[in-house]
Design an enzyme around this catalytic site. Structure first.
Site, short mmCIF file in Angstrom:
data_model
loop_
_atom_site.label_atom_id
_atom_site.label_comp_id
_atom_site.label_asym_id
_atom_site.label_seq_id
_atom_site.Cartn_x
_atom_site.Cartn_y
_atom_site.Cartn_z
N HIS A 120 -4.01 5.24 5.51
CA HIS A 120 -3.87 6.55 4.88
C HIS A 120 -4.64 6.60 3.56
CE1 HIS A 120 -1.56 9.78 2.71
NE2 HIS A 120 -1.87 10.40 3.84
N ASP A 121 -4.53 5.55 2.75
CA ASP A 121 -5.28 5.48 1.49
C ASP A 121 -6.79 5.56 1.76
OD1 ASP A 121 -2.86 5.16 0.19
OD2 ASP A 121 -3.22 3.07 -0.39
N GLY A 146 -1.53 3.15 -5.81
CA GLY A 146 -2.37 1.96 -5.80
C GLY A 146 -2.39 1.29 -4.45
N ASP A 194 -2.76 12.91 7.04
CA ASP A 194 -1.31 12.87 6.89
C ASP A 194 -0.59 12.76 8.23
OD1 ASP A 194 -1.74 13.06 4.18
OD2 ASP A 194 -0.85 15.05 3.95
N TYR A 210 0.78 -1.24 0.00
CA TYR A 210 0.00 0.00 0.00
C TYR A 210 0.81 1.29 0.00
CZ TYR A 210 -4.22 -2.69 0.55
OH TYR A 210 -5.25 -3.55 0.33
N GLY A 264 2.78 3.79 -1.67
CA GLY A 264 3.05 4.12 -3.06
C GLY A 264 1.74 4.14 -3.82
#
Length: 145
Positions: free
Chosen positions: A75-76, A59, A119, A55, A57
């Site tokens: 975070h995604d 995608g 973040d 995860y 990076g």
């Protein structure tokens, strides 16, 4: 004009042409790198998080390989929630400060605050967990199904 000056001018022009072909990072991702640096006190280079696990990076899929990768998955998911609120998390700039205990958000708008919180939580998470070099640049097609 002297030949040396012409060579210098040519070198500058060529380097500028080459640099223009490099796509810039979205503004928020560059800011996110600074928030990470604040949280981990500069222990790790930012690029370590750009191709880690399933995860960290662009995608992401499958099961996170460890807790650090789970930070990236969370975070995604946080960015996905921001998008549902009508925010653009990869472009949203926010206000924060780097205190002795790490980064803190002090943005005024809802989107800025939400993205900053995403973040800061991720950066604090990165700082808590160890980095396993074996999970950098893994074969995601095999390990992240």
């Amino acid at each position: 004009m002297y030949p040396a000056h012409l060579l210098l001018l040519l070198a500058v022009c060529v380097s500028l042409l080459g640099a223009s072909a490099i796509p810039p990072l979205p503004l928020n991702l560059a800011q996110f790198a600074l928030v990470i640096k604040c949280a981990d006190k500069g222990k790790r280079p930012r690029w370590h998080y750009m191709d880690y696990g399933c995860y960290c990076g662009p995608g992401g899929s499958g099961t996170p390989v460890d807790e650090l990768d789970r930070c990236c998955k969370t975070h995604d998911e946080c960015y996905a929630q921001a998008e549902k609120k009508g925010c653009y998390p990869k472009l949203t700039m926010y206000s924060y400060y780097c205190g002795g205990d790490g980064p803190y958000c002090n943005s005024k708008t809802e989107c800025q605050r939400f993205v900053c919180d995403c973040d800061v939580r991720a950066a604090d998470c990165f700082a808590r967990y160890p980095y396993n070099n074996k999970n950098y640049n893994i074969n995601t097609s095999k390990r992240c199904e």
